[in-house]
Write an enzyme that holds these catalytic residues in place. Structure first.
Site, PDB file in Angstrom:
ATOM      1  N   GLU A 184     -15.256  16.761 -39.575  1.00  0.00           N
ATOM      2  CA  GLU A 184     -14.217  17.731 -39.239  1.00  0.00           C
ATOM      3  C   GLU A 184     -14.111  18.821 -40.291  1.00  0.00           C
ATOM      4  OE1 GLU A 184     -13.991  14.566 -38.586  1.00  0.00           O
ATOM      5  OE2 GLU A 184     -13.394  14.477 -36.491  1.00  0.00           O
ATOM      6  N   HIS A 228      -5.713   7.058 -32.524  1.00  0.00           N
ATOM      7  CA  HIS A 228      -5.947   8.156 -31.600  1.00  0.00           C
ATOM      8  C   HIS A 228      -4.671   8.628 -30.919  1.00  0.00           C
ATOM      9  CE1 HIS A 228      -9.709   5.895 -31.855  1.00  0.00           C
ATOM     10  NE2 HIS A 228     -10.354   7.002 -31.539  1.00  0.00           N
TER      11      HIS A 228
END
Lengths: 87, 396, 326
Positions: free
Chosen positions: C59, C128
């Site tokens: 990321e 998540h």
């Protein structure tokens, strides 16, 4: 005095005792106390008012006959002299 | 220095007659104390002072009738810092010691009795200020019993000095009803909070009384006929002669039993709510006298013409919900009274009479009494005496 | 037109890619796989590997690359699979994207658009499922938006790309499959102003993104019980549209904030404080909020359900605020 006049007078007396009654909504066939908050004191006042208006005595045993507006009109018509024949 | 004004105690209140001062000049008062009684068309009502301080001058004397907003007295600011004035007794106050005029302002800031600040929403507080009403006196309906905007609006009513509340008759009636609701709420909340009730109930054969009544009424012209409630009232008053500790008040931590029987009669109003006017000296009056008074009271209660004094002094209350069709009433004592008697509806029941089953007309009588003043045993005797008296109606 | 939130976002991406050559999309699995939530399915076939770029699982690297591309004049759309993974690129976003305009004295702007899914409700487990948009809403230099309606899902991307500064779009993952009627009028989307989604007079329900529909359902249920609730959809989490929020609260005098973030340090806490600061004297009841339970969002369906704001819990809280004890 015909029945319509009797009815008008009886209704007037009823409204004096219980001003919250809406004459348009009142079911004349059903006992008044089943339709409105109309307790024994109101009923006595109504009976006294009728007795005074029609100048007659309504014995307690006849109370059952005047529980509804129609009943009261019928009862009064039969007990007022001369009015029964008109109908 | 502040002015103690006649507050609006209901939307339709325009004026009131001052009846009594509980304080005199020099007395110390604490915010929330009742310091005067005024008579309005709803009865005699104690009014509270909204500020702590010392009574400086009394400007309106008893029996004077004045409009809402009139200055009744002036209060010198500066509260006591300790203790709580008891102005009801302070009418003969020993506490004449006025605090010095130059007492620091900070001492005025006192925590309200009980420690917790009354819950008033910020918006309600602001609106109350705009309407010049005291939110401390309003019963809250919001979360946690908080006073909300709506509570302020309904308490201020159309008479409030504002153009924003519509002054329709409907709104006025609503506001009057809600003011009665609040009065009822205050009484029953106090009752449930303060009075340890006990309850007893018994069913009474009313056949002899009703038979007697029917015979009586058969001989009487219409306006002189009796309703059965009169016999119940007479029986209650009679039973109190034998068990007097149900009659009177609980005040100052003690029962004050009264000799005279003044019966508060609960009368429901068509528009909702109820009034409890007083039939005085029920024990001394015969059924005819009582009937005339009772009928007059009911009619005037329902047409809104009761005198304030007629709502006072009851030593016991009788409530009859029988005509609404309930069997048994579990009533709440009207403080500071000692007891309340409830009657249900008259029903036909098969009962043994002389060892044979008979259909009898039966009514349930129930008693709620203050356990601080009496015990269940005496309560049972009281109900039994009512029963006994109703078996001999001619003697009532 | 009947469509899903997923298709609405895909068509927004398609339109942006067609209209501006500087626009490209990158992220993990956005190309060949079509996106973890299948939002970009088919776009690589249409626009090629240059403009729909699959990135390594880093990321920090690909968000940093997006920031660099934006500085270089491109209009990158960077998809970070979920806000939970964005913590790996927090440094790029907070220390670089958000600060460069300020630190360069206005010489550089970073017109990057970051898309992240957020929220729970699909049994994806704690790593998540969290709603961390509040953390980004804390940072000056970022614009943070969250679509709650189909029209906003369709229209916000275009407006985000027009913004010269970094914009983060939070897409609640529970919305993608939701179907509805998409109004054709693109002018109804706004990323600066909150929207009143339901007019009411008794209480303001302030929510955004994935909780908008729960809140609207709660309002309907409350209406049956005689409570007329107003629903305010924030749309922009930073900056907050105080004007719309306060106008609603001044009208209803009560507010309940619905926020899928955890209660402590939540966006609901910030909004509540602003109301207290600016509309205290208009309040007729204590402020209240419905947030997620302060636990890592559970995997088990019943526990996950219990941990999140639901229609029932919203209704219950509103009744409490209205003084109706339930």
């Amino acid at each position: 005095m015909n029945r319509e006049e009797i009815r008008a007078l009886a209704l007037k007396k009823l409204l004096q005792v219980a001003p919250d009654i809406n004459p348009g909504e009142l079911d004349p066939k059903t006992p008044i106390r089943d339709q409105y908050d109309f307790d024994s004191m109101d009923f006595l006042n109504f009976t006294i008012a009728l007795g005074r208006e029609f100048q007659m005595d309504i014995p307690e045993k006849d109370y059952v006959a005047i529980q509804s507006l129609d009943g009261a009109v019928e009862y009064l018509a039969q007990h007022i002299e001369g009015s029964a024949e008109e109908n | 220095m502040s002015e103690f004004r006649l507050p609006s105690l209901g939307a339709d209140m325009k004026d009131a007659t001052l009846r009594e001062w509980f304080v005199e000049p020099g007395d110390t008062v604490t915010k929330g104390d009742s310091i005067a009684a005024v008579e309005t068309d709803k009865g005699i009502i104690d009014i509270e002072v909204f500020e702590s301080g010392t009574v400086k001058e009394i400007l309106v004397q008893p029996d004077e009738k004045v409009p809402v907003g009139t200055v009744l007295a002036t209060i010198r600011s500066g509260g006591k810092t300790q203790g709580h004035a008891e102005p009801r007794k302070a009418g003969v106050s020993e506490d004449k010691q006025a605090p010095p005029e130059d007492m620091p302002r900070a001492l005025n800031i006192q925590p309200p009795p009980g420690g917790e600040r009354k819950r008033i929403s910020p918006a309600a507080r602001k609106r109350a200020r705009e309407l010049s009403v005291d939110p401390e006196n309003i019963v809250g309906t919001g979360p946690g019993g908080a006073v909300t905007l709506e509570d302020v609006a309904s308490s201020a009513g159309p008479a409030a000095p504002t153009g924003t509340v519509a002054g329709t008759a409907e709104k006025q009636a609503e506001a009057a009803a809600s003011s009665m609701r609040r009065a009822i709420a205050a009484a029953v909340v106090r009752s449930n909070r303060e009075i340890p009730h006990y309850y007893l109930s018994t069913s009474i054969d009313l056949t002899p009384a009703l038979t007697w009544l029917e015979q009586q009424n058969a001989e009487r012209p219409l306006p002189l006929r009796l309703v059965y409630a009169i016999l119940l009232l007479k029986a209650v008053a009679g039973a109190l002669q034998k068990v007097p500790e149900m009659n009177g008040f609980f005040m100052d931590d003690a029962a004050q039993v009264k000799d005279d029987v003044h019966v508060g009669v609960a009368i429901s109003l068509r528009s909702g709510g109820l009034l409890v006017p007083t039939l005085r000296d029920v024990h001394r009056k015969n059924p005819d006298e009582l009937m005339a008074e009772f009928s007059d009271l009911v009619n005037r209660a329902r047409s809104g013409h009761l005198r304030g004094s007629e709502l006072q002094d009851a030593t016991i209350t009788v409530t009859s919900l029988g005509e609404q069709g309930v069997d048994t009433v579990f009533p709440i004592i009207y403080p500071p009274q000692l007891a309340i008697v409830g009657f249900g509806s008259i029903v036909e029941r098969v009962r043994p009479v002389n060892r044979a089953p008979q259909v009898r007309r039966v009514i349930n009588a129930s008693l709620a009494a203050d356990h601080r003043a009496s015990d269940g045993h005496r309560g049972a005797l009281f109900l039994a005496e009512i029963d006994r008296l109703l078996q001999e109606p001619e003697r009532l | 037109m009947k469509t899903t939130y997923r298709e609405a976002m895909r068509s927004a991406l398609q339109e942006a890619l067609q209209q501006d050559e500087r626009v490209f999309l990158m992220g993990e699995d956005v190309g060949r796989y079509g996106g973890c939530y299948a939002v970009s399915k088919g776009l690589q076939e249409e626009f090629g590997e240059e403009r729909i770029r699959d990135t390594p699982l880093s990321e920090s690297a690909f968000v940093g690359a997006g920031i660099g591309a934006a500085l270089g004049g491109m209009r990158p759309i960077v998809e970070v699979m979920t806000v939970n993974f964005s913590l790996l690129c927090l440094d790029q976003i907070v220390n670089n994207a958000a600060t460069l305009r300020h630190m360069s004295g206005g010489q550089f702007s970073v017109p990057v658009v970051l898309r992240m899914t957020t929220g729970a409700g699909r049994q994806l487990a704690a790593q998540h499922s969290h709603s961390l948009e509040c953390w980004y809403a804390h940072v000056p230099g970022l614009r943070v938006i969250a679509p709650g309606t189909l029209e906003d899902m369709r229209g916000m991307l275009r407006l985000a790309l027009e913004d010269p500064d970094p914009v983060i779009i939070f897409e609640h993952n529970a919305l993608y499959n939701r179907e509805g009627e998409l109004a054709e009028d693109s002018s109804i989307t706004d990323i600066r102003r909150a929207a009143v989604r339901r007019n009411g007079s008794d209480v303001s329900l302030i929510c955004y993104g994935g909780n908008l529909h729960k809140t609207l359902d709660a309002a309907e249920q409350l209406a049956e019980g005689g409570i007329d609730a107003e629903v305010v959809d924030l749309r922009s989490l930073r900056p907050l549209d105080d004007e719309t929020i306060l106008a609603s609260v001044r009208k209803t005098h009560r507010a309940v904030l619905i926020d899928e973030g955890w209660r402590s340090g939540s966006l609901a806490g910030e909004i509540g404080m602003r109301i207290a600061e600016q509309a205290f004297y208009d309040l007729d009841a204590p402020l209240a909020r419905v947030c997620s339970a302060e636990v890592p969002i559970p995997y088990a369906a019943h526990l996950e359900h219990a941990a999140l704001p639901q229609v029932d819990t919203i209704v219950e809280k509103v009744r409490e605020v209205m003084g109706q004890n339930v």
